[in-house]
Scaffold this motif. Structure first.
Motif, PDB file in Angstrom:
ATOM      1  N   HIS A 137       0.829  -1.195   0.000  1.00 24.46           N
ATOM      2  CA  HIS A 137       0.000   0.000   0.000  1.00 24.46           C
ATOM      3  C   HIS A 137       0.863   1.243   0.000  1.00 24.46           C
ATOM      4  O   HIS A 137       1.726   1.401   0.856  1.00 24.46           O
ATOM      5  N   LEU A 138       0.634   2.081  -0.980  1.00 25.27           N
ATOM      6  CA  LEU A 138       1.402   3.322  -1.077  1.00 25.27           C
ATOM      7  C   LEU A 138       0.509   4.504  -0.731  1.00 25.27           C
ATOM      8  O   LEU A 138      -0.578   4.659  -1.299  1.00 25.27           O
ATOM      9  N   PHE A 139       0.964   5.311   0.220  1.00 24.27           N
ATOM     10  CA  PHE A 139       0.239   6.528   0.567  1.00 24.27           C
ATOM     11  C   PHE A 139       1.132   7.731   0.300  1.00 24.27           C
ATOM     12  O   PHE A 139       2.286   7.750   0.711  1.00 24.27           O
ATOM     13  N   VAL A 140       0.594   8.700  -0.407  1.00 28.49           N
ATOM     14  CA  VAL A 140       1.342   9.926  -0.675  1.00 28.49           C
ATOM     15  C   VAL A 140       0.636  11.051   0.072  1.00 28.49           C
ATOM     16  O   VAL A 140      -0.550  11.303  -0.159  1.00 28.49           O
ATOM     17  N   SER A 141       1.368  11.705   0.970  1.00 30.11           N
ATOM     18  CA  SER A 141       0.758  12.706   1.853  1.00 30.11           C
ATOM     19  C   SER A 141      -0.118  13.694   1.106  1.00 30.11           C
ATOM     20  O   SER A 141      -1.281  13.890   1.437  1.00 30.11           O
ATOM     21  N   THR A 142       0.460  14.330   0.076  1.00 28.95           N
ATOM     22  CA  THR A 142      -0.274  15.407  -0.595  1.00 28.95           C
ATOM     23  C   THR A 142      -1.444  14.869  -1.418  1.00 28.95           C
ATOM     24  O   THR A 142      -2.328  15.625  -1.789  1.00 28.95           O
ATOM     25  N   LEU A 143      -1.428  13.571  -1.677  1.00 28.70           N
ATOM     26  CA  LEU A 143      -2.490  12.974  -2.494  1.00 28.70           C
ATOM     27  C   LEU A 143      -3.591  12.382  -1.629  1.00 28.70           C
ATOM     28  O   LEU A 143      -4.783  12.590  -1.865  1.00 28.70           O
ATOM     29  N   HIS A 144      -3.184  11.642  -0.586  1.00 28.84           N
ATOM     30  CA  HIS A 144      -4.163  10.921   0.214  1.00 28.84           C
ATOM     31  C   HIS A 144      -4.629  11.688   1.451  1.00 28.84           C
ATOM     32  O   HIS A 144      -5.705  11.426   1.959  1.00 28.84           O
ATOM     33  N   PHE A 145      -3.785  12.595   1.945  1.00 32.42           N
ATOM     34  CA  PHE A 145      -4.152  13.324   3.168  1.00 32.42           C
ATOM     35  C   PHE A 145      -3.938  14.826   2.985  1.00 32.42           C
ATOM     36  O   PHE A 145      -3.167  15.439   3.716  1.00 32.42           O
ATOM     37  N   PRO A 146      -4.616  15.435   2.013  1.00 29.75           N
ATOM     38  CA  PRO A 146      -4.279  16.820   1.659  1.00 29.75           C
ATOM     39  C   PRO A 146      -4.892  17.898   2.563  1.00 29.75           C
ATOM     40  O   PRO A 146      -4.306  18.960   2.711  1.00 29.75           O
ATOM     41  N   ILE A 175       3.856   1.859   2.407  1.00 29.32           N
ATOM     42  CA  ILE A 175       4.862   2.855   2.056  1.00 29.32           C
ATOM     43  C   ILE A 175       4.232   4.244   2.181  1.00 29.32           C
ATOM     44  O   ILE A 175       3.171   4.495   1.608  1.00 29.32           O
ATOM     45  N   PHE A 176       4.865   5.099   2.957  1.00 27.74           N
ATOM     46  CA  PHE A 176       4.385   6.463   3.105  1.00 27.74           C
ATOM     47  C   PHE A 176       5.373   7.421   2.451  1.00 27.74           C
ATOM     48  O   PHE A 176       6.493   7.590   2.930  1.00 27.74           O
ATOM     49  N   ASP A 177       4.942   8.024   1.362  1.00 28.55           N
ATOM     50  CA  ASP A 177       5.807   8.964   0.651  1.00 28.55           C
ATOM     51  C   ASP A 177       5.525  10.375   1.161  1.00 28.55           C
ATOM     52  O   ASP A 177       4.422  10.656   1.630  1.00 28.55           O
ATOM     53  N   GLU A 178       6.518  11.231   1.061  1.00 31.65           N
ATOM     54  CA  GLU A 178       6.406  12.637   1.493  1.00 31.65           C
ATOM     55  C   GLU A 178       6.070  12.734   2.978  1.00 31.65           C
ATOM     56  O   GLU A 178       5.189  13.492   3.383  1.00 31.65           O
ATOM     57  N   MET A 179       6.785  11.968   3.784  1.00 38.05           N
ATOM     58  CA  MET A 179       6.574  12.011   5.235  1.00 38.05           C
ATOM     59  C   MET A 179       6.749  13.411   5.788  1.00 38.05           C
ATOM     60  O   MET A 179       6.089  13.799   6.746  1.00 38.05           O
ATOM     61  N   ASP A 180       7.669  14.174   5.187  1.00 37.53           N
ATOM     62  CA  ASP A 180       7.914  15.533   5.681  1.00 37.53           C
ATOM     63  C   ASP A 180       6.699  16.431   5.500  1.00 37.53           C
ATOM     64  O   ASP A 180       6.582  17.462   6.157  1.00 37.53           O
ATOM     65  N   VAL A 186      -1.654  12.657  11.553  1.00 36.00           N
ATOM     66  CA  VAL A 186      -1.696  11.390  10.810  1.00 36.00           C
ATOM     67  C   VAL A 186      -0.525  10.508  11.232  1.00 36.00           C
ATOM     68  O   VAL A 186      -0.656   9.290  11.364  1.00 36.00           O
ATOM     69  N   ILE A 187       0.633  11.137  11.473  1.00 34.14           N
ATOM     70  CA  ILE A 187       1.786  10.370  11.962  1.00 34.14           C
ATOM     71  C   ILE A 187       1.435   9.707  13.297  1.00 34.14           C
ATOM     72  O   ILE A 187       1.728   8.531  13.515  1.00 34.14           O
ATOM     73  N   ASP A 188       0.749  10.459  14.160  1.00 31.22           N
ATOM     74  CA  ASP A 188       0.334   9.898  15.452  1.00 31.22           C
ATOM     75  C   ASP A 188      -0.580   8.693  15.265  1.00 31.22           C
ATOM     76  O   ASP A 188      -0.562   7.763  16.074  1.00 31.22           O
ATOM     77  N   ALA A 189      -1.380   8.718  14.211  1.00 29.39           N
ATOM     78  CA  ALA A 189      -2.298   7.609  13.957  1.00 29.39           C
ATOM     79  C   ALA A 189      -1.543   6.344  13.558  1.00 29.39           C
ATOM     80  O   ALA A 189      -2.014   5.234  13.781  1.00 29.39           O
ATOM     81  N   ILE A 190      -0.356   6.508  12.962  1.00 37.47           N
ATOM     82  CA  ILE A 190       0.431   5.343  12.529  1.00 37.47           C
ATOM     83  C   ILE A 190       1.236   4.761  13.687  1.00 37.47           C
ATOM     84  O   ILE A 190       1.447   3.557  13.768  1.00 37.47           O
ATOM     85  N   PHE A 212       9.046   4.545   5.287  1.00 36.29           N
ATOM     86  CA  PHE A 212       8.775   5.979   5.275  1.00 36.29           C
ATOM     87  C   PHE A 212       9.788   6.706   4.398  1.00 36.29           C
ATOM     88  O   PHE A 212      10.992   6.533   4.561  1.00 36.29           O
ATOM     89  N   LEU A 213       9.285   7.514   3.483  1.00 37.73           N
ATOM     90  CA  LEU A 213      10.179   8.264   2.598  1.00 37.73           C
ATOM     91  C   LEU A 213      10.033   9.740   2.906  1.00 37.73           C
ATOM     92  O   LEU A 213       8.917  10.245   3.021  1.00 37.73           O
ATOM     93  N   SER A 214      11.154  10.415   3.076  1.00 39.98           N
ATOM     94  CA  SER A 214      11.017  11.852   3.309  1.00 39.98           C
ATOM     95  C   SER A 214      12.206  12.627   2.795  1.00 39.98           C
ATOM     96  O   SER A 214      13.310  12.101   2.652  1.00 39.98           O
ATOM     97  N   ASN A 215      11.946  13.875   2.521  1.00 44.58           N
ATOM     98  CA  ASN A 215      12.994  14.768   2.043  1.00 44.58           C
ATOM     99  C   ASN A 215      13.733  15.428   3.200  1.00 44.58           C
ATOM    100  O   ASN A 215      14.748  16.052   2.998  1.00 44.58           O
ATOM    101  N   ALA A 216      13.201  15.283   4.392  1.00 44.03           N
ATOM    102  CA  ALA A 216      13.854  15.899   5.540  1.00 44.03           C
ATOM    103  C   ALA A 216      15.253  15.317   5.714  1.00 44.03           C
ATOM    104  O   ALA A 216      15.457  14.125   5.546  1.00 44.03           O
ATOM    105  N   GLY A 217      16.202  16.172   6.028  1.00 46.73           N
ATOM    106  CA  GLY A 217      17.554  15.681   6.256  1.00 46.73           C
ATOM    107  C   GLY A 217      18.343  15.527   4.978  1.00 46.73           C
ATOM    108  O   GLY A 217      19.535  15.268   5.011  1.00 46.73           O
ATOM    109  N   GLY A 218      17.678  15.688   3.854  1.00 46.29           N
ATOM    110  CA  GLY A 218      18.362  15.554   2.573  1.00 46.29           C
ATOM    111  C   GLY A 218      19.511  16.529   2.447  1.00 46.29           C
ATOM    112  O   GLY A 218      20.590  16.177   1.965  1.00 46.29           O
ATOM    113  N   ASP A 219      19.297  17.748   2.916  1.00 56.45           N
ATOM    114  CA  ASP A 219      20.349  18.760   2.808  1.00 56.45           C
ATOM    115  C   ASP A 219      21.563  18.382   3.655  1.00 56.45           C
ATOM    116  O   ASP A 219      22.701  18.610   3.277  1.00 56.45           O
ATOM    117  N   LEU A 220      21.289  17.741   4.805  1.00 48.86           N
ATOM    118  CA  LEU A 220      22.395  17.324   5.670  1.00 48.86           C
ATOM    119  C   LEU A 220      23.232  16.229   5.022  1.00 48.86           C
ATOM    120  O   LEU A 220      24.456  16.272   5.038  1.00 48.86           O
TER     121      LEU A 220
END
Ligand SMILES: Nc1ncnc2c1ncn2[C@@H]1O[C@H](COP(=O)(O)OP(=O)(O)O)[C@@H](O)[C@H]1O
Ligand SMILES: *[C@@H]1O[C@H](CO)[C@@H](O)[C@H](O)[C@H]1NC(C)=O
Ligand SMILES: *[C@@H]1O[C@H](CO)[C@@H](O)[C@H](O)[C@H]1NC(C)=O
Length: 258
Positions: A137-146, A175-180, A186-190, A212-220
């Protein structure tokens, strides 16, 4: 004019003929195919036969680690660390007959660094249909929980989905995409599903896999790679410990799984 009409009729006839030809040949080809398959594999049990045509959740199906390793090394460029960590986490988890909690993989990095790409490969090795599987199951934040106003609905819905799907197939993959960009509500629900509970309302989540996939920390991560490059070291020389501050939530549970 008459020429055109005649041509048209000719074309229609050709089409009809083709349809007849297919109808005549189809049963024979199908018959041969099934006969050949049975002859090759010998005796087929009912479940085997069933699972050949419908998708089955095979909880105990072992992971082919060498095949996964091969595919990751072949297709995923410049991510030797991710490859290593993912392999270690997945083989450890799948070889463990009695995991104490579900596997949580957290992949960080900039957009386009292959996070979805990796998840897809991993999913295919867990359930052969990959993202098309009923158990992935793939969930995309901006798509499924906008919408922020509907967080309560999303929470209930998502918890119901996770519960329902894990009851049907213990080795379900989420799979949760765009965790950031995912709302903290919703995170609390998981979160309750990721913990050490033996069972929650009669359902055990310990065989499930959450990615969980996220862009956070990418810059680091990029900064560390850049520092290495400036210091004249190869990207492959970056050790896991160099990234540990960044990956503090990386694969945060496999230590306790064994
Ligand atoms: N490290 C990589 N190795 C091979 N291909 C990659 C890599 N990173 C990205 N790609 C390619 O770029 C595409 C987009 O990557 P994607 O996984 O969607 O990035 P992300 O999820 O990190 O934003 C992928 O489909 C893949 O073909
Ligand atoms: C695992 O994958 C390798 C490489 O693709 C293959 O040769 C091998 O037969 C597979 N093993 C099993 C048990 O399926
Ligand atoms: C499983 O998850 C999907 C969303 O990916 C959802 O539509 C479906 O209703 C869930 N199944 C159950 C039994 O809850």
């Amino acid at each position: 004019m008459r020429q055109v009409a005649r041509l048209g009729r000719g074309a229609v006839l050709g089409l009809l003929l083709a349809v007849h030809a297919v109808a005549a040949f189809e049963p024979i080809t199908v018959g041969i195919a099934i006969g050949a398959a049975t002859a090759l594999t010998g005796y087929l049990s009912y479940t085997d036969l069933y699972c050949r045509f419908a998708e089955c959740c095979r909880e105990k199906q072992p992971l082919n680690a060498s095949a996964l390793k091969l595919e990751l090394e072949e297709k995923l460029f410049g991510q030797h660390l991710a490859t290593e960590v993912i392999l270690k986490a997945l083989t450890g988890f799948k070889n463990n007959k009695n995991p104490k909690k579900p596997l949580t993989l957290s992949l960080h990095g900039w957009a386009g660094t292959g996070k979805n790409f990796v998840s897809q490969i991993v999913a295919e090795h867990l359930h052969s249909k990959g993202l098309r599987s009923n158990f992935v199951h793939l969930f995309v934040s901006t798509l499924h929980f906008p919408h922020e106003q509907q967080i309560k609905l999303y929470q209930d819905q998502l918890q119901g989905w996770i519960r329902g799907n894990v009851s049907a197939c213990a080795s379900s993959v989420f799979i949760f995409d765009e965790m950031d960009k995912l709302h903290p509500g919703v995170i609390d629900a998981i979160k309750p599903f990721l913990d050490y509970y033996e069972q929650v309302d009669g359902v055990s989540y310990r065989k499930a896999i959450f990615i969980f996939l996220s862009n956070a920390g990418g810059d680091l991560i990029t900064k560390i790679a850049l520092d290495f490059w400036r210091a004249g070291r190869k990207r492959e020389d970056i050790q896991l410990k160099d990234l540990e501050p960044v990956l503090s939530v990386g694969v945060f549970n496999n230590k306790h799984n064994t």
